[in-house]
Scaffold this active site. Structure first.
Site, mmCIF file in Angstrom:
data_model
loop_
_atom_site.group_PDB
_atom_site.id
_atom_site.type_symbol
_atom_site.label_atom_id
_atom_site.label_comp_id
_atom_site.label_asym_id
_atom_site.label_seq_id
_atom_site.Cartn_x
_atom_site.Cartn_y
_atom_site.Cartn_z
ATOM 1 N N HIS A 13 0.864 -1.205 0.000
ATOM 2 C CA HIS A 13 0.000 0.000 0.000
ATOM 3 C C HIS A 13 0.888 1.239 0.000
ATOM 4 O O HIS A 13 1.490 1.578 1.015
ATOM 5 C CB HIS A 13 -0.913 0.020 1.231
ATOM 6 C CG HIS A 13 -1.881 1.170 1.229
ATOM 7 N ND1 HIS A 13 -3.238 0.995 1.388
ATOM 8 C CD2 HIS A 13 -1.706 2.511 1.079
ATOM 9 C CE1 HIS A 13 -3.846 2.159 1.334
ATOM 10 N NE2 HIS A 13 -2.933 3.112 1.153
ATOM 11 N N HIS A 15 1.548 5.397 -1.747
ATOM 12 C CA HIS A 15 1.196 6.565 -2.569
ATOM 13 C C HIS A 15 2.484 7.187 -3.090
ATOM 14 O O HIS A 15 3.356 7.533 -2.282
ATOM 15 C CB HIS A 15 0.456 7.614 -1.733
ATOM 16 C CG HIS A 15 -0.803 7.088 -1.118
ATOM 17 N ND1 HIS A 15 -2.029 7.207 -1.732
ATOM 18 C CD2 HIS A 15 -1.026 6.416 0.040
ATOM 19 C CE1 HIS A 15 -2.954 6.637 -0.970
ATOM 20 N NE2 HIS A 15 -2.377 6.142 0.120
ATOM 21 N N VAL A 16 2.585 7.350 -4.410
ATOM 22 C CA VAL A 16 3.801 7.993 -4.948
ATOM 23 C C VAL A 16 3.502 9.289 -5.699
ATOM 24 O O VAL A 16 4.429 9.924 -6.212
ATOM 25 C CB VAL A 16 4.637 7.052 -5.853
ATOM 26 C CG1 VAL A 16 5.184 5.883 -5.035
ATOM 27 C CG2 VAL A 16 3.867 6.561 -7.058
ATOM 28 N N LYS A 98 -9.239 -0.098 -6.079
ATOM 29 C CA LYS A 98 -9.277 0.485 -4.740
ATOM 30 C C LYS A 98 -10.617 1.163 -4.507
ATOM 31 O O LYS A 98 -11.032 2.010 -5.299
ATOM 32 C CB LYS A 98 -8.145 1.504 -4.594
ATOM 33 C CG LYS A 98 -8.115 2.259 -3.273
ATOM 34 C CD LYS A 98 -7.689 1.376 -2.110
ATOM 35 C CE LYS A 98 -7.821 2.086 -0.771
ATOM 36 N NZ LYS A 98 -6.720 2.998 -0.488
ATOM 37 N N HIS A 135 -10.534 1.170 1.531
ATOM 38 C CA HIS A 135 -10.328 2.142 2.612
ATOM 39 C C HIS A 135 -11.549 1.957 3.511
ATOM 40 O O HIS A 135 -12.628 2.452 3.206
ATOM 41 C CB HIS A 135 -10.242 3.564 2.063
ATOM 42 C CG HIS A 135 -9.948 4.564 3.139
ATOM 43 N ND1 HIS A 135 -8.745 5.221 3.261
ATOM 44 C CD2 HIS A 135 -10.697 4.986 4.190
ATOM 45 C CE1 HIS A 135 -8.774 6.012 4.321
ATOM 46 N NE2 HIS A 135 -9.944 5.885 4.905
ATOM 47 N N HIS A 173 -4.597 -0.540 5.585
ATOM 48 C CA HIS A 173 -4.211 0.194 6.798
ATOM 49 C C HIS A 173 -5.188 -0.033 7.957
ATOM 50 O O HIS A 173 -5.882 0.864 8.411
ATOM 51 C CB HIS A 173 -4.011 1.687 6.536
ATOM 52 C CG HIS A 173 -4.999 2.321 5.591
ATOM 53 N ND1 HIS A 173 -6.352 2.195 5.730
ATOM 54 C CD2 HIS A 173 -4.806 3.089 4.507
ATOM 55 C CE1 HIS A 173 -6.943 2.859 4.763
ATOM 56 N NE2 HIS A 173 -6.043 3.403 4.002
ATOM 57 N N ASP A 246 1.444 2.618 3.549
ATOM 58 C CA ASP A 246 0.582 3.794 3.370
ATOM 59 C C ASP A 246 1.398 5.078 3.441
ATOM 60 O O ASP A 246 0.921 6.119 3.893
ATOM 61 C CB ASP A 246 -0.567 3.821 4.389
ATOM 62 C CG ASP A 246 -1.642 4.848 4.010
ATOM 63 O OD1 ASP A 246 -1.715 5.218 2.829
ATOM 64 O OD2 ASP A 246 -2.394 5.269 4.911
ATOM 65 N N ALA A 262 -4.096 14.751 5.427
ATOM 66 C CA ALA A 262 -3.856 13.468 6.089
ATOM 67 C C ALA A 262 -2.819 12.673 5.314
ATOM 68 O O ALA A 262 -2.921 12.551 4.097
ATOM 69 C CB ALA A 262 -5.156 12.684 6.152
#
Ligand code: NCD
Ligand code: ZN
Length: 343
Positions: A13, A15-16, A98, A135, A173, A246, A262
């Site tokens: 998991h 994020h880029v 997702k 999520h 997460h 995450d 966040a």
């Protein structure tokens, strides 16, 4: 123990982002992980196979020559992602979709407003063997922020799993003892990722000595009893719990803000933080399975061939990193860590 060598881990998991931000962060993940599940919550979101493949190419262009880092791509589920897109996605090597409940977190306004609207697409995913990554928080403003995961399980996950018993689902997460218990009690079609920061911190971290925006992520850090339940889940050897950082970079000035974003940036210290959490639990010998085996097995992918070595060595995490035109503050910035990923 002076050093620990494990099978090369994967981040299930991550994020880029895109553009200059992406160029700043991808090398950190590539230095530690063999593969990463790349989240599709860009603006606009990654909703087609073509967009995902183009995004994958842009990510690969940020990886140094000689690195074998492989981004695993996902599609962003919306109320109207056509079910026909799923076969195309499968053929192109996309592994999952997702589900963001609309409004649940960063860049989720295009998310799902009613899960029933996605049922034809979920049927296609179940048939084609694409995973559903969720999520797992309700967005109902009546529900207390700290209860949103537990309520999501009751209101949405139970019915979803009843209607799609052979759809592989990952609770992303995971943050609560209720969540950990639910996943443990489930069958082989339900797994969960656990972040390093949810293993190391409880919600006090957000409020120690003043409000600390860099500890704010979603789902938000919970009480100590929940952190302990997550440590038990991660270090207990259970095969359906696995690593997902995450890591979610945001420009520092947008976190240190009246409406702070966040997301915690942990990619630069990921395996060091997991090693710290496992060592504290007296479970370093279980780190490899959690980080390198369980996720690949759940996804039905081969385990990595290479290795990663962590050495016991003190080093200070940089307080800031370049991030396009802005700065990025890693969660552990300025801290001295005891483990270090060997170059
Ligand atoms: C993530 C982000 O910034 O994209 N933020 C976060 O707090 N984890 C989105 C998400 O995974 O919820
Ligand atoms: Zn995320």
């Amino acid at each position: 123990m002076k050093s620990l060598t494990i099978t090369r881990p994967d981040d299930w998991h991550l994020h880029v982002r895109d553009g200059d931000a992406m160029r700043a962060v991808v090398p950190h993940s590539a230095a530690q992980f063999g593969r990463a599940i790349v989240m599709p919550n860009l603006r606009p979101p990654i909703t087609t196979t073509a967009l995902a493949l183009a995004y994958k190419e842009r990510i690969l262009a940020c990886v140094a020559n000689g690195s074998s880092f492989e981004p695993l791509m996902t599609l962003y589920l919306t109320d109207n992602l056509p079910s026909e897109e799923i076969a195309r996605a499968k053929a192109a090597g996309i592994v999952a979709c997702k589900l963001y409940p609309a409004g649940a977190t960063t860049n989720s306004d295009a998310g799902v407003t009613d899960i029933r609207k996605t049922y034809r697409t979920l049927e296609a995913m179940q048939r084609e063997g694409l995973l559903l990554l969720v999520h797992g928080e309700v967005t109902d403003p009546e529900v207390d922020v700290f209860d949103r995961e537990a309520v999501f399980i009751d209101r949405h996950l139970r019915p979803l799993r009843r209607d799609f018993p052979e759809l592989k689902i990952v609770m992303e997460h995971l943050t609560t003892s209720e969540g950990a218990q639910y996943v443990r009690d489930a069958d082989r079609f339900l797994g969960a990722t656990i972040t390093a920061h949810h293993l190391l911190y409880n919600r006090n971290a957000i409020f120690t000595g003043g409000i600390r925006p860099h500890y704010y992520c979603l789902p938000v850090l919970k009480r100590e009893e929940h952190r302990q339940a997550l440590v038990e889940a991660a270090t207990g050897g259970h095969a359906r719990f696995f690593l997902g950082t995450d890591s979610a970079p945001h420009a520092a000035h947008l976190k240190e803000h009246a409406f702070g974003c966040a997301g915690c940036y942990t990619a630069i210290t990921a395996m060091e933080m997991y090693a710290e959490a496992f060592e504290r639990a007296g479970a370093l010998d279980r780190l490899e399975a959690f980080a390198s085996f369980h996720g690949a097995d759940f996804y039905g992918l081969p385990r990595n061939a290479g290795t990663l070595t962590l050495t016991r060595e003190e080093w200070t995490v940089p307080e800031t990193l370049p991030y396009g035109d802005a700065q990025l503050k890693p969660l552990r910035g300025g801290d001295v860590l005891n483990w270090r990923v060997a170059a």
